[in-house]
Every structure is written in structure tokens, then in C-alpha cells.
Design an enzyme around this catalytic site. Structure first.
Site, short mmCIF file in Angstrom:
data_model
loop_
_atom_site.label_atom_id
_atom_site.label_comp_id
_atom_site.label_asym_id
_atom_site.label_seq_id
_atom_site.Cartn_x
_atom_site.Cartn_y
_atom_site.Cartn_z
N CYS A 166 0.84 -1.20 0.00
CA CYS A 166 0.00 0.00 0.00
C CYS A 166 0.88 1.26 0.00
CB CYS A 166 -0.90 0.01 1.23
SG CYS A 166 -2.05 1.41 1.28
N CYS B 198 -0.32 4.92 6.90
CA CYS B 198 -1.08 4.80 8.14
C CYS B 198 -0.26 4.04 9.19
CB CYS B 198 -2.40 4.07 7.87
SG CYS B 198 -3.40 4.82 6.56
N CYS C 44 -1.03 0.34 10.40
CA CYS C 44 -1.34 -0.68 9.41
C CYS C 44 -0.13 -1.52 9.02
CB CYS C 44 -1.93 -0.03 8.16
SG CYS C 44 -2.43 -1.23 6.91
N CYS D 174 -17.02 -9.09 3.77
CA CYS D 174 -16.37 -7.80 3.58
C CYS D 174 -15.16 -7.99 2.66
CB CYS D 174 -15.91 -7.23 4.92
SG CYS D 174 -17.27 -6.95 6.08
N CYS E 177 -20.03 -6.18 1.59
CA CYS E 177 -19.51 -4.86 1.90
C CYS E 177 -18.15 -4.72 1.23
CB CYS E 177 -19.36 -4.69 3.41
SG CYS E 177 -18.62 -3.12 3.93
N CYS F 257 -20.58 2.17 6.39
CA CYS F 257 -19.93 1.48 7.49
C CYS F 257 -18.67 2.26 7.83
CB CYS F 257 -19.62 0.05 7.06
SG CYS F 257 -18.54 -0.83 8.19
N ARG G 267 -19.94 -3.17 15.90
CA ARG G 267 -19.21 -4.40 15.60
C ARG G 267 -17.86 -4.39 16.31
NH1 ARG G 267 -18.70 -4.85 9.61
NH2 ARG G 267 -20.93 -5.10 9.89
#
Length: 404
Positions: free
Chosen positions: A65, A69, A72, A109, A142, A202, A272
């Protein structure tokens, strides 16, 4: 406790607590944690009964990626040793999803690392959504693909997606300390795009990154304003090789207070428990079911989770039931509002990449059989549980069967 009685009354009426009341929940002592759980549990049962919705993650594209972040394991320059692979083919993704659905999951998801999808990526994911929907009647899908460009949410909706996940993660005031390659406003914009396209929004948060109580309340109140249908609460998994690897700030009691605060602020929204429940809640996971009405089944994006069968046994032993595919998750007043909006826009962490993982489940012990003083036992309980973090080596992207 007058505070808790007031919050229960407000929760049953869908009335927003004050910031001071939300902060007061986080400030309660460990001695009062069962009272807090009991109170928030009344609100949870009022809107969702004893049902627990199961969700299953499929990591369509892992690692590599370009974003930075700090939480992550898939971030730019990551040295975490996670699985790295490009896009799964639709049949591979559908096969991975089938394992979770067979275990009782109601929602799949689909997550992909990256800043955001290209139009070609959206076409690719659209094909995967169609494959999953064709093979599994009634399944919810999702998507969690990062920042969306104009028109992409509509295309995902046309392909059959039911929801889109994009977490705010932390407060606007501290967001720049966690991520520099995109902004908090970028994330809000993507949640709004999803909502405007008719997707169920979400969006959630990650706790345990060194934030203050004020930061936690800020992000949850911001989520309430965005009005997502589901709010995933992630507890940071400090994966070695990430900038936050040393941030072990959570206790089981702290996690329960955070979940209770979210439930009071978002009383009728799907709350959740996402990444980190096995690592930080540990043996107190069943108590969290009295606060949240939704969890992930099995493994996470890049780390291992509790065995799927153990999740099902935990739900049954705690007196809850798995929500069926034919049951509507949200209260009627929410489910009737345009396919999506629920009241607090924060959902499970499909896309937060903050992942829970037990992995080995090797448990700390006294060794000699003599624990010593109460103070020694408490100190040991609060030590970092790095033994509960294991990189995922099975399921999507491997030849091994997934944990579902």
C-alpha cells in the site's frame, strides 16, 4: 449510578448523550465496569435482542500500500512480514467467502489495500461481487477499497454491493499524527459518497493508538453525525514492524468501557467488535457481546483470529444467538430509511487494517504455580501480549484452508 440510569433512558429514546456523559463512561473505574456493561447491555438488547451478526473478511489484495497509516501492517515500507499478493480472481475470492458463509457469516467484507481503486479495480471487484451473490443467496457484501472517486460508489451499488466501509479511525485533531498521505476530510468525503449512492455506510474507529478520552469521544460523535448503519470498533494490534508496535495501552476493562460509550452514543446502530478483540479483551470477550451486536468470524486481513468454532461456542455459551440470513439486522425505523443509513455511520473494520489475532493462543502463566501478590498478578495481566499476535498464513492468498 445516576449517570448510567440517565444514559440507559437516553439510549432507549435514541437521544444523544452529552460529551461530558460520554467522557464520564470512559472515566469509570474498573470496580464499576460490570455496572457499565449491565447498563449498556439494556440498550443493546432493546434494539437488537440477543442476536449477534457474523461478518467475514476476504483480503482481495494484500500489502504494497502507498499510504503511511501508522497502525497498518500493509503500509508503505512495511517490514511486518505479512502475506503480499495482488488481486484475487473472482472465483478465488468467492471460494474464500464461501468458507465464512458456511461458518454462519451473514456479511462478506471485500477489502483491498491501496489509496483507492482505479476504475479497472472497481470493474474487477464488481465481478467478484456478482460471483459471490450468484453462488450465495441472501448474502450481504460490503466493499472496502479505500478512497472513492466520483461515480465509483454508484458502480459498486449497481454491481450488487450492499455496503461500503471506510473508517474515520481517530479524531480529526489527531489524524495527522497517524497518517500523512491523506486527510481526515478525505475519509469523511468517501463515507458521504457511499451514503449518497445508496450503500449502507460502514465507518468506525481504532482505539489504543495513544489517543485521549477526548479523542475517542470526538471520533464517535463525528461518526454519529455521519449516520452510518454500522460502527466497527477496532482495538489496535501492535504488529511488529509498524510505527505503533509499542503502543500496548489497552486492558480488557478499558475496551469494555469504550464499547459501552459507543453503544450509548450510537444506541440503535450495528456496533461491531472488529480487529483486536482476542488480543485485548481476551477471556472477557463474552462480556463484550452485551455491548456489541456484531463480530468478525475467524481470521482478519493480515493477522490470525480466534478459531471460528470458538467464536460460535462463545456466542452460545454467553446466551446469544447467531443472526440468521433472513433476519433484518437494524431496527425497523433504520432499515426503512433508504437501504443504508443507520444512525451512526461507523462500522466494523473491514478496511481499517487494525487487526485482531490470537494465532497461537499461548497463554501467560505463573510458571512456578505461585502467582505472588495481587499487585504482581495485575501487572502481569497488563503486560503486552505479543504472544497473541500472529501473521495470517492461511486462507486468501495461500493454498491452506481458511479459519472460519
Amino acid at each position: 449510578m445516576d449517570l448510567l440510569n440517565t444514559l440507559v433512558d437516553k439510549g432507549l429514546r435514541r437521544e444523544l448523550p452529552t460529551r461530558e456523559e460520554a467522557l464520564a463512561v470512559l472515566a469509570t473505574s474498573d470496580d464499576d465496569v460490570l455496572d457499565v456493561v449491565t447498563a449498556a447491555g439494556k440498550v443493546r438488547r432493546h434494539w437488537f435482542g440477543r442476536r449477534v451478526k457474523l461478518n467475514y473478511l476476504v483480503n482481495l489484495k494484500s500489502g504494497l500500500c502507498p499510504e503511511d497509516c501508522s497502525y497498518c501492517s500493509q503500509r508503505l515500507g512495511s517490514s511486518t512480514g505479512i502475506l503480499k499478493y495482488s488481486w484475487l480472481k473472482p472465483d478465488e475470492a468467492s471460494k474464500a467467502a464461501a468458507a465464512g458463509l458456511a461458518g454462519g457469516a451473514k456479511r462478506v467484507c471485500l477489502v483491498a489495500s491501496g489509496r483507492g481503486p482505479t476504475d479497472r479495480d472497481v470493474d474487477r471487484v464488481a465481478g467478484t461481487i456478482k460471483a459471490i451473490k450468484e453462488q450465495n443467496e441472501g448474502v450481504e457484501v460490503c466493499a472496502c477499497l479505500g478512497l472513492l472517486s466520483d461515480g465509483q460508489a454508484e458502480r459498486l451499488r449497481e454491481a450488487g454491493a450492499d455496503a461500503y466501509n471506510h473508517n474515520l479511525n481517530t479524531s480529526e485533531g489527531t489524524y495527522g499524527d497517524i497518517t500523512t498521505t491523506h486527510t481526515y476530510a478525505d475519509r469523511v468525503d468517501t463515507v458521504n459518497k457511499a451514503h449518497a449512492a445508496g450503500l449502507s455506510a460502514c465507518s468506525g474507529l481504532i482505539a489504543g493508538m495513544g489517543e485521549t478520552d477526548e479523542d475517542l469521544v470526538d471520533v464517535v460523535f463525528s461518526l454519529r453525525e455521519l449516520d452510518p448503519d454500522s460502527v466497527p470498533v477496532n482495538f489496535l494490534i501492535p504488529v511488529e514492524g509498524t510505527p505503533l508496535a509499542k503502543e500496548w495501552n489497552l486492558t480488557p476493562q478499558r475496551c469494555l468501557r469504550i464499547l459501552a460509550m459507543v453503544r450509548f452514543v450510537c444506541p440503535d446502530v450495528e456496533v461491531r467488535i472488529a480487529g483486536g478483540r482476542e488480543v485485548h479483551l481476551r477471556t472477557m470477550q463474552p462480556l463484550a457481546l452485551h455491548l456489541a451486536n456484531s463480530i468478525f468470524l475467524g481470521d482478519y486481513l493480515t493477522t490470525e483470529g480466534q478459531a471460528g468454532q470458538a467464536d460460535l461456542e462463545m456466542i452460545a455459551d454467553a446466551g446469544f444467538v447467531v443472526e440468521g440470513a433472513d433476519e433484518v439486522t437494524l431496527p425497523q425505523h433504520r432499515s426503512e430509511v433508504a437501504a443504508g443509513s443507520c444512525g451512526s455511520h461507523a462500522e466494523a473494520g473491514c478496511g481499517s487494517h487494525a487487526e485482531a489475532g490470537c494465532g497461537s493462543h499461548a497463554e501467560a502463566g505463573c510458571g512456578s504455580g505461585v502467582c505472588g501478590s495481587h499487585e504482581d498478578a495485575t501487572a502481569q495481566a497488563n503486560e503486552p501480549r505479543t504472544d497473541l499476535v500472529a501473521v495470517r498464513r492461511r486462507g486468501a492468498g495461500t493454498d491452506l484452508a481458511p479459519n472460519a
